[in-house]
Each structure stands twice: as structure tokens, then as C-alpha cells.
Design a protein around this motif. Structure first.
Motif, mmCIF file in Angstrom:
data_model
loop_
_atom_site.group_PDB
_atom_site.id
_atom_site.type_symbol
_atom_site.label_atom_id
_atom_site.label_comp_id
_atom_site.label_asym_id
_atom_site.label_seq_id
_atom_site.Cartn_x
_atom_site.Cartn_y
_atom_site.Cartn_z
ATOM 1 N N TYR A 220 32.617 53.453 -38.210
ATOM 2 C CA TYR A 220 31.944 52.278 -38.764
ATOM 3 C C TYR A 220 31.328 52.596 -40.127
ATOM 4 C CZ TYR A 220 32.367 50.343 -34.050
ATOM 5 O OH TYR A 220 32.853 49.882 -32.864
ATOM 6 N N ALA A 221 30.728 53.781 -40.248
ATOM 7 C CA ALA A 221 30.078 54.153 -41.501
ATOM 8 C C ALA A 221 31.079 54.308 -42.630
ATOM 9 C CB ALA A 221 29.293 55.457 -41.310
ATOM 10 N N LEU A 222 32.198 54.966 -42.354
ATOM 11 C CA LEU A 222 33.234 55.125 -43.379
ATOM 12 C C LEU A 222 33.788 53.779 -43.807
ATOM 13 C CD1 LEU A 222 35.101 58.198 -41.852
ATOM 14 C CD2 LEU A 222 33.939 58.177 -44.054
ATOM 15 N N SER A 223 34.020 52.912 -42.831
ATOM 16 C CA SER A 223 34.564 51.580 -43.144
ATOM 17 C C SER A 223 33.549 50.728 -43.884
ATOM 18 C CB SER A 223 34.997 50.877 -41.857
ATOM 19 O OG SER A 223 35.959 51.643 -41.162
ATOM 20 N N PHE A 224 32.282 50.854 -43.514
ATOM 21 C CA PHE A 224 31.208 50.135 -44.201
ATOM 22 C C PHE A 224 31.184 50.524 -45.678
ATOM 23 C CE2 PHE A 224 26.921 49.739 -45.832
ATOM 24 C CZ PHE A 224 26.453 48.539 -45.320
ATOM 25 N N ALA A 225 31.264 51.836 -45.942
ATOM 26 C CA ALA A 225 31.266 52.305 -47.328
ATOM 27 C C ALA A 225 32.469 51.763 -48.079
ATOM 28 C CB ALA A 225 31.261 53.831 -47.347
ATOM 29 N N ALA A 226 33.623 51.716 -47.423
ATOM 30 C CA ALA A 226 34.828 51.188 -48.068
ATOM 31 C C ALA A 226 34.669 49.708 -48.395
ATOM 32 C CB ALA A 226 36.038 51.402 -47.159
ATOM 33 N N GLY A 227 34.122 48.949 -47.455
ATOM 34 C CA GLY A 227 33.914 47.521 -47.693
ATOM 35 C C GLY A 227 32.962 47.262 -48.843
ATOM 36 N N ALA A 228 31.894 48.052 -48.909
ATOM 37 C CA ALA A 228 30.929 47.901 -49.998
ATOM 38 C C ALA A 228 31.572 48.214 -51.343
ATOM 39 C CB ALA A 228 29.725 48.812 -49.761
ATOM 40 N N MET A 229 32.399 49.249 -51.399
ATOM 41 C CA MET A 229 33.037 49.626 -52.651
ATOM 42 C C MET A 229 34.043 48.570 -53.104
ATOM 43 S SD MET A 229 33.506 53.751 -52.168
ATOM 44 C CE MET A 229 34.448 53.919 -53.684
ATOM 45 N N ILE A 230 34.822 48.044 -52.176
ATOM 46 C CA ILE A 230 35.803 47.009 -52.532
ATOM 47 C C ILE A 230 35.094 45.750 -53.026
ATOM 48 C CG2 ILE A 230 37.533 45.423 -51.602
ATOM 49 C CD1 ILE A 230 38.613 48.199 -52.118
ATOM 50 N N PHE A 231 33.950 45.415 -52.430
ATOM 51 C CA PHE A 231 33.181 44.256 -52.884
ATOM 52 C C PHE A 231 32.734 44.456 -54.330
ATOM 53 C CE2 PHE A 231 29.384 41.770 -53.602
ATOM 54 C CZ PHE A 231 29.661 40.560 -52.987
ATOM 55 N N VAL A 232 32.237 45.650 -54.646
ATOM 56 C CA VAL A 232 31.796 45.944 -56.015
ATOM 57 C C VAL A 232 32.962 45.828 -56.988
ATOM 58 C CG1 VAL A 232 30.930 47.761 -57.543
ATOM 59 C CG2 VAL A 232 29.856 47.394 -55.317
ATOM 60 N N VAL A 233 34.118 46.352 -56.600
ATOM 61 C CA VAL A 233 35.301 46.290 -57.471
ATOM 62 C C VAL A 233 35.715 44.846 -57.722
ATOM 63 C CG1 VAL A 233 37.751 46.844 -57.651
ATOM 64 C CG2 VAL A 233 36.148 48.570 -56.830
ATOM 65 N N ALA A 234 35.770 44.058 -56.638
ATOM 66 C CA ALA A 234 36.248 42.678 -56.753
ATOM 67 C C ALA A 234 35.273 41.789 -57.506
ATOM 68 C CB ALA A 234 36.496 42.108 -55.352
ATOM 69 N N LYS A 235 33.977 42.000 -57.305
ATOM 70 C CA LYS A 235 32.996 41.097 -57.902
ATOM 71 C C LYS A 235 32.583 41.505 -59.307
ATOM 72 C CE LYS A 235 28.433 39.048 -57.400
ATOM 73 N NZ LYS A 235 27.978 39.488 -58.733
ATOM 74 N N GLU A 236 32.485 42.806 -59.559
ATOM 75 C CA GLU A 236 31.881 43.247 -60.818
ATOM 76 C C GLU A 236 32.817 44.031 -61.725
ATOM 77 O OE1 GLU A 236 28.447 45.366 -59.522
ATOM 78 O OE2 GLU A 236 27.624 43.636 -58.483
#
Length: 269
Positions: A220-236
Motif C-alpha cells: 500500500y505504501a509503495l502504491s501510495f507513493a506512486a499515486g502521489a507522484m503520478i498526480f504531481v506529474v499530471a497536474k503540475e
């Protein structure tokens, strides 16, 4: 060459890894001492390159190991990956809702107003808050090395730290140079530019400690970090690299960044 590093405790490895990413932020911010121009094409290319790096790192260094780890559990392997990934994006969505990352153009229009100190503090705090998931991602990647999962590798964790460090360089430039243009001293512009990277070693240690002592949360922690990073890439990151019109340059740079990170992770792993 890195045998001394491999022998360190994963928590210390995470800390050292994020000292590097902080250093890259400071290196980018230090450009303010040597140039009066922010070289927009260069910054856009670097930002897009970093986006490609982070996309590749999200899969090879975070999601793929998470899925492999989850295969040992009682739930279908995709469940922890999907749940963690979406929670990571949702976390940053909530952060943006309550403390949006201010656009530098909008911020700088009023930098000299009587509330400039308050606005400067808000900008720096906002950028810093958005860097926490990056530090956590590195911490989780290194912390996973304490587990018995073969999918968690030192090479993958190092590649992730390298990728985020590359991404932090244009971030430091993007904060310090506009502040300098609007009248802040070189010293203050540098300080604010590098400040956002200071949170990464702290969040990395927290992330590493969490997964070392609570290993069932690793997928869950690894996937959480991946989701957060993809959000940053897509939004900013991707929109930021395109807003000045350097579309083709940014697109090619993103693909090169993805290819470089993929090569690092697969070859070193």
C-alpha cells in the motif's frame, strides 16, 4: 564502489538519498547567483524530462514491487496496488483543495505588496508540502529493503532517488529565479528556492521507519507513493512544461526522461 552504502541501515540509506535530492534542489536554486535569465526552453525541457523520470520510477521502482509483494497476501495482487495508488492521488487532491500550489505568475504579481512576506511564506510552504510525497517515496523504497521481498532492490531505490533529484533541479530554479526577477536579493531567492527540498530527508526517514516496522503496509505504501507522484506529474509538471509553448521540446524531453529512468532501473536492478 557503493559497497559502503549497501551496508548501511535502510533508514540511513533513505536519509542520504534525500540529502542528494535536497542538494539538487539547492543546486538549481543556486543558478540565481550566476544568471539573470531563467532560460525558459532549458527549464521546460528539464521539467518535462523530470516528468518522464517520475512516471517511469512510479512503475518500476514502486508499483511493480508493490504488485509482486501483494501476491503473497490473501487479497488479489491488484487490490493493494489500486487502493494505495488512488489514495496517493486523493491525498494530493485534498492538499491542493486546501492549500493549492500557487502559480508563480499569479504570486509574483503581488510579491511587493504589503503582504509579500505572508505570500512568500505561503508559496514556500505550499511547494514544501508538495515535496513530502517525494521524500516518502524514497523512504518507502529504501525501507522496503529491510523486508524479505526480492522485488525491492537497492538499485531500484537508488534509481528512484536519482530520478527525483533530477526533477528537483528545475524546481529549485523555478522558485529562485522568479523571486530574483521581482526584487528579492540573491541570498533570499536562493534560500527560498532550496528550502522546499529540506523536507524530503525528514519525510524519507518517516517513510522508511513506517515500512521497516510495519511491513504488511509495504504494498500500500509503495502504491501510495506512486499515486502521489503520478498526480504531481499530471497536474503540475506536464502542464508547467507546456505553458510557454515549447510543446515539442517538452514532449521529446519527457520521453527521454522516461527512457533514461527505465534504463537505470532495469539495468541496475
Amino acid at each position: 564502489m557503493f559497497s559502503w552504502f549497501a551496508e548501511l541501515n535502510p533508514i540511513m540509506q533513505a536519509f542520504i538519498g534525500t540529502l542528494f535530492t535536497w542538494g539538487m534542489t539547492a543546486l538549481g536554486a543556486g543558478i540565481v547567483f550566476f544568471s539573470r535569465r531563467d532560460h525558459q526552453k532549458f527549464l521546460d525541457a528539464m521539467l518535462a524530462f523530470a516528468g518522464g523520470v517520475m512516471i517511469a520510477a512510479s512503475y518500476w521502482s514502486l508499483l511493480a514491487p508493490a504488485i509482486e509483494m501483494a501476491e503473497r497476501g490473501s487479497l488479489p495482487a491488484f487490490v493493494p496496488a489500486v487502493v494505495g495508488f488512488l489514495l496517493g492521488g486523493l491525498f494530493l487532491l485534498l492538499v491542493d483543495k486546501f492549500l493549492p500550489l500557487l502559480e508563480s505568475d499569479k504570486y509574483l504579481k503581488e510579491i511587493k505588496d504589503r503582504n509579500a512576506k505572508h505570500r512568500t511564506a505561503l508559496l514556500v510552504f505550499s511547494v514544501t508540502l508538495h515535496n513530502i510525497p517525494e521524500g516518502l517515496a524514497i523512504g518507502v523504497a529504501f525501507g522496503a529493503l529491510a523486508s524479505d521481498f526480492t522485488s525491492a532492490t537497492l538499485a531500484g531505490a537508488i534509481a528512484l532517488a536519482l530520478g527525483i533529484g533530477i526533477q528537483n533541479f528545475p524546481e529549485g530554479v523555478a522558485v529562485s529565479m522568479p523571486l530574483r526577477r521581482e526584487g528579492l536579493s540573491k541570498q533570499k531567492s536562493f534560500f527560498y528556492g532550496q528550502f522546499s527540498g529540506m523536507v524530503e530527508p525528514i519525510s524519507a526517514v518517516i517513510g522508511a521507519l513506517a515500512v521497516v516496522f510495519i511491513q504488511p503496509i509495504l504494498p500500500y505504501a509503495l502504491s501510495f507513493a506512486a499515486g502521489a507522484m503520478i498526480f504531481v506529474v499530471a497536474k503540475e509538471i506536464i502542464p508547467g512544461s507546456l505553458e510557454k509553448g515549447n510543446v515539442h521540446l517538452a514532449s521529446i524531453s519527457l520521453m527521454i526522461g522516461f527512457a533514461v529512468m527505465m534504463t537505470l532501473d532495469v539495468a541496475l536492478g
